[in-house]
Design a protein around this motif. Structure first.
Motif, PDB file in Angstrom:
ATOM      1  N   ASP A  33       0.815  -1.217   0.000  1.00 38.54           N
ATOM      2  CA  ASP A  33       0.000   0.000   0.000  1.00 38.54           C
ATOM      3  C   ASP A  33       0.848   1.267   0.000  1.00 38.54           C
ATOM      4  O   ASP A  33       0.314   2.368  -0.117  1.00 38.54           O
ATOM      5  CB  ASP A  33      -0.930   0.023   1.226  1.00 38.54           C
ATOM      6  CG  ASP A  33      -1.980  -1.080   1.178  1.00 38.54           C
ATOM      7  OD1 ASP A  33      -2.351  -1.479   0.060  1.00 38.54           O
ATOM      8  OD2 ASP A  33      -2.417  -1.536   2.253  1.00 38.54           O
ATOM      9  N   ASP A  34       2.165   1.117   0.150  1.00 38.04           N
ATOM     10  CA  ASP A  34       3.065   2.261   0.206  1.00 38.04           C
ATOM     11  C   ASP A  34       3.934   2.387  -1.041  1.00 38.04           C
ATOM     12  O   ASP A  34       4.961   3.067  -1.027  1.00 38.04           O
ATOM     13  CB  ASP A  34       3.978   2.155   1.433  1.00 38.04           C
ATOM     14  CG  ASP A  34       3.212   2.362   2.732  1.00 38.04           C
ATOM     15  OD1 ASP A  34       2.217   3.098   2.714  1.00 38.04           O
ATOM     16  OD2 ASP A  34       3.603   1.788   3.751  1.00 38.04           O
TER      17      ASP A  34
ATOM     18  N   THR B 233      -7.459  18.557  -4.695  1.00 37.41           N
ATOM     19  CA  THR B 233      -8.222  19.362  -3.748  1.00 37.41           C
ATOM     20  C   THR B 233      -9.197  20.282  -4.495  1.00 37.41           C
ATOM     21  O   THR B 233      -9.168  20.371  -5.732  1.00 37.41           O
ATOM     22  CB  THR B 233      -7.286  20.241  -2.902  1.00 37.41           C
ATOM     23  OG1 THR B 233      -6.590  21.152  -3.781  1.00 37.41           O
ATOM     24  CG2 THR B 233      -6.283  19.393  -2.148  1.00 37.41           C
TER      25      THR B 233
ATOM     26  N   LYS C 202      -3.844  16.705  -2.053  1.00 36.05           N
ATOM     27  CA  LYS C 202      -3.756  16.478  -0.611  1.00 36.05           C
ATOM     28  C   LYS C 202      -2.449  15.773  -0.246  1.00 36.05           C
ATOM     29  O   LYS C 202      -1.932  14.956  -1.008  1.00 36.05           O
ATOM     30  CB  LYS C 202      -4.944  15.628  -0.133  1.00 36.05           C
ATOM     31  CG  LYS C 202      -6.293  16.318  -0.266  1.00 36.05           C
ATOM     32  CD  LYS C 202      -7.410  15.427   0.260  1.00 36.05           C
ATOM     33  CE  LYS C 202      -8.758  16.129   0.158  1.00 36.05           C
ATOM     34  NZ  LYS C 202      -9.866  15.268   0.661  1.00 36.05           N
ATOM     35  N   LYS C 203      -1.942  16.080   0.943  1.00 45.13           N
ATOM     36  CA  LYS C 203      -0.744  15.413   1.426  1.00 45.13           C
ATOM     37  C   LYS C 203      -1.095  13.969   1.784  1.00 45.13           C
ATOM     38  O   LYS C 203      -2.106  13.722   2.442  1.00 45.13           O
ATOM     39  CB  LYS C 203      -0.194  16.140   2.661  1.00 45.13           C
ATOM     40  CG  LYS C 203       1.106  15.541   3.179  1.00 45.13           C
ATOM     41  CD  LYS C 203       1.642  16.329   4.363  1.00 45.13           C
ATOM     42  CE  LYS C 203       2.931  15.717   4.879  1.00 45.13           C
ATOM     43  NZ  LYS C 203       3.482  16.478   6.037  1.00 45.13           N
ATOM     44  N   PRO C 204      -0.278  13.002   1.370  1.00 47.71           N
ATOM     45  CA  PRO C 204      -0.600  11.595   1.656  1.00 47.71           C
ATOM     46  C   PRO C 204      -0.435  11.247   3.126  1.00 47.71           C
ATOM     47  O   PRO C 204       0.360  11.869   3.842  1.00 47.71           O
ATOM     48  CB  PRO C 204       0.419  10.841   0.791  1.00 47.71           C
ATOM     49  CG  PRO C 204       1.585  11.781   0.704  1.00 47.71           C
ATOM     50  CD  PRO C 204       0.981  13.154   0.634  1.00 47.71           C
ATOM     51  N   ASP C 205      -1.181  10.270   3.579  1.00 50.77           N
ATOM     52  CA  ASP C 205      -1.047   9.803   4.958  1.00 50.77           C
ATOM     53  C   ASP C 205       0.213   8.959   5.134  1.00 50.77           C
ATOM     54  O   ASP C 205       0.787   8.916   6.219  1.00 50.77           O
ATOM     55  CB  ASP C 205      -2.278   8.973   5.353  1.00 50.77           C
ATOM     56  CG  ASP C 205      -3.562   9.810   5.384  1.00 50.77           C
ATOM     57  OD1 ASP C 205      -3.470  11.014   5.697  1.00 50.77           O
ATOM     58  OD2 ASP C 205      -4.638   9.255   5.080  1.00 50.77           O
ATOM     59  N   SER C 206       0.626   8.295   4.063  1.00 49.65           N
ATOM     60  CA  SER C 206       1.765   7.389   4.124  1.00 49.65           C
ATOM     61  C   SER C 206       3.088   8.148   4.177  1.00 49.65           C
ATOM     62  O   SER C 206       3.378   8.978   3.313  1.00 49.65           O
ATOM     63  CB  SER C 206       1.755   6.459   2.904  1.00 49.65           C
ATOM     64  OG  SER C 206       2.962   5.745   2.799  1.00 49.65           O
ATOM     65  N   LEU C 207       3.910   7.843   5.178  1.00 50.10           N
ATOM     66  CA  LEU C 207       5.236   8.442   5.268  1.00 50.10           C
ATOM     67  C   LEU C 207       6.119   7.983   4.117  1.00 50.10           C
ATOM     68  O   LEU C 207       6.954   8.736   3.614  1.00 50.10           O
ATOM     69  CB  LEU C 207       5.896   8.069   6.608  1.00 50.10           C
ATOM     70  CG  LEU C 207       5.270   8.654   7.878  1.00 50.10           C
ATOM     71  CD1 LEU C 207       6.000   8.124   9.113  1.00 50.10           C
ATOM     72  CD2 LEU C 207       5.318  10.177   7.850  1.00 50.10           C
TER      73      LEU C 207
ATOM     74  N   HIS D 146       5.274   9.978   0.923  1.00 48.65           N
ATOM     75  CA  HIS D 146       5.811  11.338   1.069  1.00 48.65           C
ATOM     76  C   HIS D 146       7.329  11.346   0.884  1.00 48.65           C
ATOM     77  O   HIS D 146       7.877  12.199   0.171  1.00 48.65           O
ATOM     78  CB  HIS D 146       5.444  11.888   2.449  1.00 48.65           C
ATOM     79  CG  HIS D 146       6.082  13.210   2.765  1.00 48.65           C
ATOM     80  ND1 HIS D 146       5.746  14.379   2.102  1.00 48.65           N
ATOM     81  CD2 HIS D 146       7.059  13.536   3.661  1.00 48.65           C
ATOM     82  CE1 HIS D 146       6.480  15.371   2.577  1.00 48.65           C
ATOM     83  NE2 HIS D 146       7.280  14.889   3.522  1.00 48.65           N
TER      84      HIS D 146
ATOM     85  N   LYS E 230      10.843   8.881   6.262  1.00 47.15           N
ATOM     86  CA  LYS E 230      10.003   7.683   6.387  1.00 47.15           C
ATOM     87  C   LYS E 230      10.103   7.028   7.763  1.00 47.15           C
ATOM     88  O   LYS E 230       9.463   6.013   8.021  1.00 47.15           O
ATOM     89  CB  LYS E 230      10.314   6.669   5.286  1.00 47.15           C
ATOM     90  CG  LYS E 230      11.698   6.054   5.352  1.00 47.15           C
ATOM     91  CD  LYS E 230      11.909   5.049   4.220  1.00 47.15           C
ATOM     92  CE  LYS E 230      11.004   3.861   4.345  1.00 47.15           C
ATOM     93  NZ  LYS E 230      11.246   2.795   3.364  1.00 47.15           N
TER      94      LYS E 230
END
Length: 252
Positions: free
Chosen positions: A46-47, A57, A116-121, A124, A143
């Protein structure tokens, strides 16, 4: 985009006989293992940056429809793909840009709050790393693999090594300090290098886009035209060879 080029490609792949899929799977599994990506794909599916779907947005939708900022057309193409809910890989293929270029547009749109900024480190960190915003040490810090103190120690150790008779790369220093594994480093370096490459699918099935590209599109069109010419020459040579084989067969 009127059609998703990657979906057209996948449909062709999924329609091949199962025994071909088995062979392809085995070969791909071997390559993933060789490039130290096997565990990551299995444990962090998922990452994966290529499969990440950026969310546009309200500000991004407004800019896409009104174009008040007068941005580069490639940015509007990127936002259009986001609106179509394409993943990063699909955006790359449908815009004929490398993953590195797409990552740069992603970072720009993120800074402008168009997406939008992703939730996943991991997403990002990888976006920043591929785009050139983060260097290797900062990538691992973003990360959550290392902390600020460890990054600082790695920087100082690397600086000392550059003044010695045996200078080492920053990644090597991090591995020797035990902050990251060799596989972690190998995988991310390969992804970084591979992200610079463009991947163009069957140009005969490429649909027309609703928006225009910048002057770079002329270069891509020239590259595609050159590929068509090369394919045509190869076909002619094959026909000549087949004709020669037939003649030899008749003489015998």
């Amino acid at each position: 985009m009127k059609q998703n080029i990657f979906e057209l490609f996948l449909n062709k792949v999924f329609n091949v006989p199962f025994w071909i899929k088995q062979f392809m799977y085995l070969k791909l599994a071997e390559e993933m293992k060789d490039k130290a990506c096997e565990d990551f794909l299995r444990e962090h599916k998922d990452d994966i940056f290529a499969t990440f779907v950026p969310i546009i947005t309200f500000k991004g939708k407004t800019e896409l429809s009104q174009r008040q900022c007068g941005l580069d057309n490639n940015i509007y193409n990127f936002l259009q793909c986001c609106l179509n809910e394409y993943c990063m890989l699909e955006i790359s293929i449908n815009t004929f840009l490398s993953m590195e270029e797409i990552a740069k547009y992603y970072e720009l749109c993120l800074e402008q709050n168009f997406i939008k900024k992703p939730d996943s480190l991991e997403i990002h960190a990888m976006a920043g790393y591929i785009s050139g915003k983060f260097r290797t040490g900062e990538y691992f810090k973003q990360k959550g693999i290392i902390n600020v103190d460890q990054l600082q120690k790695a920087i100082l150790t690397h600086r000392d090594s550059q003044q010695s008779s045996n200078p080492k790369r920053f990644g090597e220093v991090m591995v020797e300090l035990g902050f990251v594994t060799e596989d972690d480093l190998k995988a991310v370096l390969i992804l970084k290098e591979e992200s610079k490459k463009r991947f163009i699918l069957d140009y005969n099935t490429i649909p027309q886009t609703e928006t225009t590209f910048t002057n770079d599109s002329q270069k891509y069109e020239e590259e595609i035209s050159a590929l068509k010419d090369e394919n045509l020459k190869l076909k002619r040579k094959m026909l000549q060879l087949l004709e020669l084989v037939k003649r030899n067969g008749q003489q015998q």
